[in-house]
Scaffold this motif. Structure first.
Motif, PDB file in Angstrom:
ATOM      1  N   GLY A  87      24.825  42.857  31.111  1.00 30.78           N
ATOM      2  CA  GLY A  87      26.179  43.396  31.123  1.00 30.78           C
ATOM      3  C   GLY A  87      27.223  42.459  30.567  1.00 30.78           C
ATOM      4  O   GLY A  87      28.423  42.698  30.704  1.00 30.78           O
ATOM      5  N   HIS A  88      26.786  41.384  29.935  1.00 28.84           N
ATOM      6  CA  HIS A  88      27.704  40.354  29.440  1.00 28.84           C
ATOM      7  C   HIS A  88      28.475  40.812  28.208  1.00 28.84           C
ATOM      8  O   HIS A  88      27.889  41.305  27.248  1.00 28.84           O
ATOM      9  CB  HIS A  88      26.931  39.082  29.112  1.00 28.84           C
ATOM     10  N   PHE A  89      29.776  40.668  28.272  1.00 25.54           N
ATOM     11  CA  PHE A  89      30.661  40.817  27.120  1.00 25.54           C
ATOM     12  C   PHE A  89      31.521  39.564  27.087  1.00 25.54           C
ATOM     13  O   PHE A  89      32.132  39.212  28.107  1.00 25.54           O
ATOM     14  CB  PHE A  89      31.555  42.065  27.244  1.00 25.54           C
ATOM     15  N   PRO A  90      31.580  38.860  25.960  1.00 23.45           N
ATOM     16  CA  PRO A  90      32.361  37.622  25.892  1.00 23.45           C
ATOM     17  C   PRO A  90      33.793  37.827  26.392  1.00 23.45           C
ATOM     18  O   PRO A  90      34.442  38.812  26.073  1.00 23.45           O
ATOM     19  CB  PRO A  90      32.333  37.268  24.401  1.00 23.45           C
ATOM     20  N   GLY A  91      34.222  36.886  27.222  1.00 29.92           N
ATOM     21  CA  GLY A  91      35.581  36.923  27.744  1.00 29.92           C
ATOM     22  C   GLY A  91      35.774  37.791  28.966  1.00 29.92           C
ATOM     23  O   GLY A  91      36.870  37.867  29.508  1.00 29.92           O
ATOM     24  N   HIS A  92      34.715  38.470  29.439  1.00 32.71           N
ATOM     25  CA  HIS A  92      34.820  39.343  30.614  1.00 32.71           C
ATOM     26  C   HIS A  92      34.082  38.735  31.794  1.00 32.71           C
ATOM     27  O   HIS A  92      33.007  38.167  31.646  1.00 32.71           O
ATOM     28  CB  HIS A  92      34.241  40.726  30.322  1.00 32.71           C
ATOM     29  N   LEU A  93      34.660  38.857  32.965  1.00 30.20           N
ATOM     30  CA  LEU A  93      34.044  38.401  34.203  1.00 30.20           C
ATOM     31  C   LEU A  93      33.215  39.530  34.796  1.00 30.20           C
ATOM     32  O   LEU A  93      33.385  40.689  34.442  1.00 30.20           O
ATOM     33  CB  LEU A  93      35.122  37.992  35.210  1.00 30.20           C
ATOM     34  N   PHE A  94      32.319  39.182  35.717  1.00 35.28           N
ATOM     35  CA  PHE A  94      31.687  40.208  36.529  1.00 35.28           C
ATOM     36  C   PHE A  94      32.168  40.009  37.960  1.00 35.28           C
ATOM     37  O   PHE A  94      32.630  38.937  38.333  1.00 35.28           O
ATOM     38  CB  PHE A  94      30.157  40.207  36.399  1.00 35.28           C
ATOM     39  N   GLU A  95      32.101  41.073  38.742  1.00 32.17           N
ATOM     40  CA  GLU A  95      32.631  41.043  40.103  1.00 32.17           C
ATOM     41  C   GLU A  95      31.544  41.404  41.108  1.00 32.17           C
ATOM     42  O   GLU A  95      30.669  42.217  40.824  1.00 32.17           O
ATOM     43  CB  GLU A  95      33.776  42.043  40.256  1.00 32.17           C
ATOM     44  N   MET A 113      34.988  39.096  44.594  1.00 34.22           N
ATOM     45  CA  MET A 113      34.724  37.803  44.017  1.00 34.22           C
ATOM     46  C   MET A 113      34.514  38.009  42.528  1.00 34.22           C
ATOM     47  O   MET A 113      33.791  38.916  42.142  1.00 34.22           O
ATOM     48  CB  MET A 113      33.466  37.195  44.632  1.00 34.22           C
ATOM     49  N   GLN A 114      35.132  37.180  41.711  1.00 33.06           N
ATOM     50  CA  GLN A 114      34.962  37.264  40.263  1.00 33.06           C
ATOM     51  C   GLN A 114      34.257  36.017  39.762  1.00 33.06           C
ATOM     52  O   GLN A 114      34.524  34.910  40.236  1.00 33.06           O
ATOM     53  CB  GLN A 114      36.313  37.395  39.575  1.00 33.06           C
ATOM     54  N   PHE A 115      33.378  36.223  38.786  1.00 34.63           N
ATOM     55  CA  PHE A 115      32.566  35.141  38.254  1.00 34.63           C
ATOM     56  C   PHE A 115      32.474  35.248  36.740  1.00 34.63           C
ATOM     57  O   PHE A 115      32.456  36.360  36.196  1.00 34.63           O
ATOM     58  CB  PHE A 115      31.145  35.202  38.833  1.00 34.63           C
ATOM     59  N   ALA A 116      32.375  34.099  36.080  1.00 41.34           N
ATOM     60  CA  ALA A 116      32.093  34.094  34.652  1.00 41.34           C
ATOM     61  C   ALA A 116      30.684  34.626  34.450  1.00 41.34           C
ATOM     62  O   ALA A 116      29.818  34.488  35.307  1.00 41.34           O
ATOM     63  CB  ALA A 116      32.208  32.682  34.087  1.00 41.34           C
ATOM     64  N   SER A 117      30.468  35.242  33.335  1.00 39.09           N
ATOM     65  CA  SER A 117      29.178  35.855  33.053  1.00 39.09           C
ATOM     66  C   SER A 117      28.202  34.806  32.526  1.00 39.09           C
ATOM     67  O   SER A 117      27.773  34.850  31.374  1.00 39.09           O
ATOM     68  CB  SER A 117      29.366  37.005  32.056  1.00 39.09           C
ATOM     69  N   THR A 118      27.864  33.847  33.395  1.00 47.20           N
ATOM     70  CA  THR A 118      26.915  32.795  33.046  1.00 47.20           C
ATOM     71  C   THR A 118      25.855  32.689  34.137  1.00 47.20           C
ATOM     72  O   THR A 118      26.126  32.981  35.308  1.00 47.20           O
ATOM     73  CB  THR A 118      27.600  31.414  32.904  1.00 47.20           C
ATOM     74  N   ALA A 119      24.675  32.272  33.750  1.00 53.34           N
ATOM     75  CA  ALA A 119      23.570  32.146  34.701  1.00 53.34           C
ATOM     76  C   ALA A 119      23.903  31.164  35.822  1.00 53.34           C
ATOM     77  O   ALA A 119      23.481  31.362  36.969  1.00 53.34           O
ATOM     78  CB  ALA A 119      22.302  31.713  33.970  1.00 53.34           C
ATOM     79  N   ARG A 120      24.659  30.129  35.527  1.00 54.26           N
ATOM     80  CA  ARG A 120      24.993  29.131  36.547  1.00 54.26           C
ATOM     81  C   ARG A 120      25.843  29.713  37.665  1.00 54.26           C
ATOM     82  O   ARG A 120      25.837  29.201  38.778  1.00 54.26           O
ATOM     83  CB  ARG A 120      25.692  27.942  35.910  1.00 54.26           C
ATOM     84  N   CYS A 121      26.573  30.781  37.404  1.00 55.95           N
ATOM     85  CA  CYS A 121      27.420  31.385  38.434  1.00 55.95           C
ATOM     86  C   CYS A 121      26.623  32.230  39.422  1.00 55.95           C
ATOM     87  O   CYS A 121      27.114  32.519  40.515  1.00 55.95           O
ATOM     88  CB  CYS A 121      28.527  32.208  37.790  1.00 55.95           C
TER      89      CYS A 121
END
Length: 150
Positions: free
Chosen positions: A49-57, A1-9
């Motif tokens: 672990g947030h880098f702009p433009g990168h998703l977390f999995e 599962m891939q998610f945007a690096s935002t708290a809402r996700c």
């Protein structure tokens, strides 16, 4: 599962992990613990672990009596537990993960970043609806440049 690096996700991570583990037929209390661990690891991916433009999995690999939870982000920095005092409102996530999981670890991720993982003990509460060995979830949480979640 891939998610945007935002708290809402992170709430979508909790929902998807709960749904996948319920389909497997695990006991409710074990699902609750696994959802908490996945949520803490996902929150760390967003906050540290947030880098702009990168998703977390987020990945799940269930077996009969355990489930491996993996969260990957773009930061190469390894996680480290903080020494939170009674007055601190945060800083206890990895302590919770270590208390609930059988094993915890991390390893570098190619081409960039790291994967933090936790193995959870899981008991069955009912017969599983299906028995995949690894879930591919199509739901994703993506964000826009102004912070809106799509």
């Amino acid at each position: 599962m891939q998610f945007a690096s935002t708290a809402r996700c992170v709430s979508l991570v909790r929902t998807q992990v709960r749904k996948a583990l319920q389909e497997r037929g695990y006991a409710r209390s074990d699902i609750d613990d696994a959802v908490l661990v996945a949520s803490e690891l996902a929150t760390n991916a967003v906050v540290h672990g947030h880098f702009p433009g990168h998703l977390f999995e987020v990945g799940l690999a269930p077996s009969d009596d355990t489930c491996l939870i993996e969260v990957s982000d773009s930061s190469p920095r390894p996680p480290r537990a903080l020494a939170a005092s009674a007055d601190n409102e945060s800083g206890r996530g990895l302590q919770l993960v270590n208390a609930l999981a059988l094993r915890v670890g991390q390893h570098p991720r190619k081409p960039v970043g790291k994967t933090v993982w936790a193995t959870m003990r899981m008991a069955h509460g009912r017969e599983p609806k299906n028995s995949p060995t690894h879930w591919q979830v199509t739901a994703a949480c993506t964000g826009t440049a102004d912070g809106r979640v799509l």
